[in-house]
Design an enzyme around this catalytic site. Structure first.
Site, PDB file in Angstrom:
ATOM      1  N   TYR A  63     -27.040   7.486 -11.178  1.00 39.70           N
ATOM      2  CA  TYR A  63     -25.802   7.450 -10.412  1.00 39.70           C
ATOM      3  C   TYR A  63     -25.926   6.667  -9.117  1.00 39.70           C
ATOM      4  O   TYR A  63     -24.929   6.210  -8.575  1.00 39.70           O
ATOM      5  CB  TYR A  63     -25.361   8.877 -10.067  1.00 39.70           C
ATOM      6  CG  TYR A  63     -24.711   9.635 -11.190  1.00 39.70           C
ATOM      7  CD1 TYR A  63     -25.417   9.979 -12.335  1.00 39.70           C
ATOM      8  CD2 TYR A  63     -23.375  10.023 -11.088  1.00 39.70           C
ATOM      9  CE1 TYR A  63     -24.827  10.700 -13.350  1.00 39.70           C
ATOM     10  CE2 TYR A  63     -22.775  10.743 -12.102  1.00 39.70           C
ATOM     11  CZ  TYR A  63     -23.497  11.074 -13.227  1.00 39.70           C
ATOM     12  OH  TYR A  63     -22.897  11.796 -14.224  1.00 39.70           O
ATOM     13  N   LYS A  90     -36.837  12.842 -20.682  1.00 43.58           N
ATOM     14  CA  LYS A  90     -36.989  11.909 -21.803  1.00 43.58           C
ATOM     15  C   LYS A  90     -38.324  11.199 -21.581  1.00 43.58           C
ATOM     16  O   LYS A  90     -38.392   9.958 -21.476  1.00 43.58           O
ATOM     17  CB  LYS A  90     -35.783  10.949 -21.829  1.00 43.58           C
ATOM     18  CG  LYS A  90     -35.722  10.011 -23.029  1.00 43.58           C
ATOM     19  CD  LYS A  90     -35.281  10.690 -24.312  1.00 43.58           C
ATOM     20  CE  LYS A  90     -35.385   9.717 -25.481  1.00 43.58           C
ATOM     21  NZ  LYS A  90     -35.153  10.352 -26.784  1.00 43.58           N
ATOM     22  N   ASP A 134     -32.770  14.985 -25.999  1.00 47.73           N
ATOM     23  CA  ASP A 134     -32.034  14.965 -27.274  1.00 47.73           C
ATOM     24  C   ASP A 134     -32.224  16.278 -28.023  1.00 47.73           C
ATOM     25  O   ASP A 134     -31.276  16.868 -28.550  1.00 47.73           O
ATOM     26  CB  ASP A 134     -32.426  13.745 -28.130  1.00 47.73           C
ATOM     27  CG  ASP A 134     -33.920  13.461 -28.169  1.00 47.73           C
ATOM     28  OD1 ASP A 134     -34.698  14.162 -27.469  1.00 47.73           O
ATOM     29  OD2 ASP A 134     -34.332  12.541 -28.902  1.00 47.73           O
ATOM     30  N   ASP A 139     -25.325  16.364 -16.294  1.00 48.57           N
ATOM     31  CA  ASP A 139     -23.885  16.152 -16.454  1.00 48.57           C
ATOM     32  C   ASP A 139     -23.488  16.380 -17.909  1.00 48.57           C
ATOM     33  O   ASP A 139     -22.560  17.140 -18.218  1.00 48.57           O
ATOM     34  CB  ASP A 139     -23.539  14.726 -16.022  1.00 48.57           C
ATOM     35  CG  ASP A 139     -22.063  14.404 -16.211  1.00 48.57           C
ATOM     36  OD1 ASP A 139     -21.234  15.253 -15.845  1.00 48.57           O
ATOM     37  OD2 ASP A 139     -21.752  13.317 -16.735  1.00 48.57           O
ATOM     38  N   ASP A 171     -21.370  19.936 -19.825  1.00 45.90           N
ATOM     39  CA  ASP A 171     -20.127  19.900 -20.613  1.00 45.90           C
ATOM     40  C   ASP A 171     -20.389  20.440 -22.021  1.00 45.90           C
ATOM     41  O   ASP A 171     -19.582  21.178 -22.577  1.00 45.90           O
ATOM     42  CB  ASP A 171     -19.582  18.461 -20.738  1.00 45.90           C
ATOM     43  CG  ASP A 171     -18.616  18.089 -19.619  1.00 45.90           C
ATOM     44  OD1 ASP A 171     -18.846  18.533 -18.482  1.00 45.90           O
ATOM     45  OD2 ASP A 171     -17.633  17.363 -19.882  1.00 45.90           O
TER      46      ASP A 171
HETATM   47  C1  IPM Z   1     -18.989  15.911 -12.866  1.00 48.69           C
HETATM   48  C2  IPM Z   1     -18.280  14.598 -13.161  1.00 48.69           C
HETATM   49  C3  IPM Z   1     -18.786  13.528 -12.223  1.00 48.69           C
HETATM   50  C4  IPM Z   1     -20.267  13.314 -12.533  1.00 48.69           C
HETATM   51  C5  IPM Z   1     -18.051  12.179 -12.270  1.00 48.69           C
HETATM   52  C6  IPM Z   1     -16.574  12.352 -12.155  1.00 48.69           C
HETATM   53  C7  IPM Z   1     -18.561  11.257 -11.219  1.00 48.69           C
HETATM   54  O1  IPM Z   1     -18.411  14.251 -14.497  1.00 48.69           O
HETATM   55  O2  IPM Z   1     -18.897  16.390 -11.739  1.00 48.69           O
HETATM   56  O3  IPM Z   1     -19.592  16.466 -13.782  1.00 48.69           O
HETATM   57  O4  IPM Z   1     -20.596  12.571 -13.474  1.00 48.69           O
HETATM   58  O5  IPM Z   1     -21.091  13.909 -11.854  1.00 48.69           O
HETATM   59 MN    MN Z   2     -19.290  15.821 -15.728  1.00 54.17          MN
END
Ligand code: IPM
Ligand code: MN
Ligand code: NAD
Length: 353
Positions: free
Chosen positions: A141, A189, A221, A245, A249
């Site tokens: 990032y 990784k 993975d 990240d 999710d």
């Molecule tokens: C999160 C989001 C952010 C990230 C983006 C929007 C920059 O996906 O907070 O998880 O990737 O960290």
């Molecule tokens: Mn995210």
């Protein structure tokens, strides 16, 4: 207790869910005689529209003077074709870096009434309780160079970590594991990436300081697979920015919806609290967003920044009770439940406080 809280609603459903969190916090503060002073500022596309940039230095300074920060969500198609440095996401990255919020804590613990709301088998997710410690101010990032070359036909991003950046997040992982079930899984990784090999070396060095913690390494993975086939294997996961990240999710599937997940982004001195999900452009403006990830982020703020554990638990129990009563927003797939909108869900939680 008197506290100043900066409120950054952001874009899309960010505004809708922030109203919910502020109402819940106001109710709690009256109950316990605290004084929470909310000061609203802009971030993301909303800030770009008003000031021509996704986060102003004035807002950063206000955050630095505050006791804690709440953030809704940023982003949306309206701003997707802006140059990279003006995109809403840049506002989020700027605040994380400016406040040195290197540790992003993302707990993934499903509520019992939502066990059957996950597409995964109940028998698989039953008893899972995972705590992701994601590095937040380094890695892909932030590494440079990040640019286009050769008339735009070549693109470069850089995955860069300094030893100290890895050390402090790995320590956070060990310390978190020590306070929980004493099992730390470091996800990397290392079979391909040099930065992961340094990461693994540092975990190996640090483990001598935490003899009470069982530590293992897992390739990302394989971890992505295990997270949804055998989630009770995990206790604390520590991992770099992008892996964290993606895995968080994915982990949200255990809880029934990404709308349920809260997070804390911590420096040594201040915390910013935001749900894991984004601005959900597909449902923004409809008033149907799930406010619980945001409300639970507010509970994390009370616990982590103000040490108000009783008040935080009160909110968490009110959320659980509301779900037990069958109430849910439309993102949760629940048989025979009572589907409500954002405002109704918030009122129900407040009633259950
Ligand atoms: C999160 C989001 C952010 C990230 C983006 C929007 C920059 O996906 O907070 O998880 O990737 O960290
Ligand atoms: Mn995210
Ligand atoms: P998203 O998390 O916004 O949405 C993914 C899916 O989950 C959508 O179908 C959405 O409707 C649903 N969803 C998310 N939160 C919900 C909630 N509280 N209640 C009900 N449903 C919910 O991810 P995306 O669509 O990939 O990204 C949209 C925008 O958000 C992009 O601009 C992205 O950069 C941004 N984003 C911001 C953050 C943040 O502010 N921390 C995090 C992720 C994405």
């Amino acid at each position: 207790m008197k506290k100043k809280i900066i409120v950054l609603p952001g874009d899309g459903i960010g505004k809708e869910i922030m109203d919910a969190a502020v109402e819940v916090l106001s109710t709690v503060s009256h109950k316990y005689n605290h004084e929470f002073i909310f000061e609203q500022h802009e971030i993301g596309g909303t800030s770009y529209d008003k000031y021509g940039e996704p986060l102003t230095d004035e807002t950063v300074e206000a955050c630095l003077r505050a006791d804690a920060i709440l953030l809704g969500a940023i982003g949306g198609p309206k701003w997707d074709s802006l140059p990279p440095h003006l995109r809403p996401e840049q506002g989020l990255l700027k605040i994380r870096k400016a406040l040195n919020l290197f540790a992003n804590i993302r707990p993934i613990k499903g509520f019992k009434p939502l066990l059957h709301a996950s597409p995964l088998k109940e028998s698989v997710i039953q008893g899972s309780d995972i705590y992701i410690v994601r590095e937040l101010t380094g890695g892909l990032y932030f590494g440079t160079p990040r640019e286009r070359r050769e008339d735009g036909n070549v693109a470069v991003d850089t995955l860069l970590y300094h030893r100290e950046e890895i050390e402090r997040i790995v320590e956070k992982g060990f310390e978190s594991a020590r306070l929980r079930n004493k099992h730390l899984t470091s996800v990397d990784k290392a079979n391909v990436l040099e930065s992961s090999r340094l990461w693994r070396e540092i975990v190996e060095e640090k483990k001598a300081d935490y003899p009470d913690v069982k530590v293992d390494h897992m390739l990302v993975d394989s971890a992505a697979m295990k997270l949804i086939t055998d989630p009770t294997y995990f206790d604390v996961i520590v991992t770099e920015n992008l892996f964290g990240d993606i895995l968080s999710d994915e982990g949200s599937v255990l809880t029934g919806s990404i709308g349920m997940l809260p997070s804390a982004s911590l420096s040594e001195t201040i915390g910013l609290f935001e749900p894991v999900h984004g601005s959900a452009p597909d449902i923004a403006g409809k008033g149907i967003a799930n406010p619980l990830g945001m409300i639970l982020s507010a509970a994390m703020m009370l616990r982590y920044s103000f040490n108000l554990n009783e008040e935080a638990s009160l909110i968490e129990h009110a959320v659980e009770k509301s779900l037990e009563q069958g109430y849910h927003t439309s993102d949760l797939n629940i048989k025979d439940g009572k589907q409500v909108n954002t405002k109704e869900m918030t009122e129900i939680v407040i009633r259950n406080l």
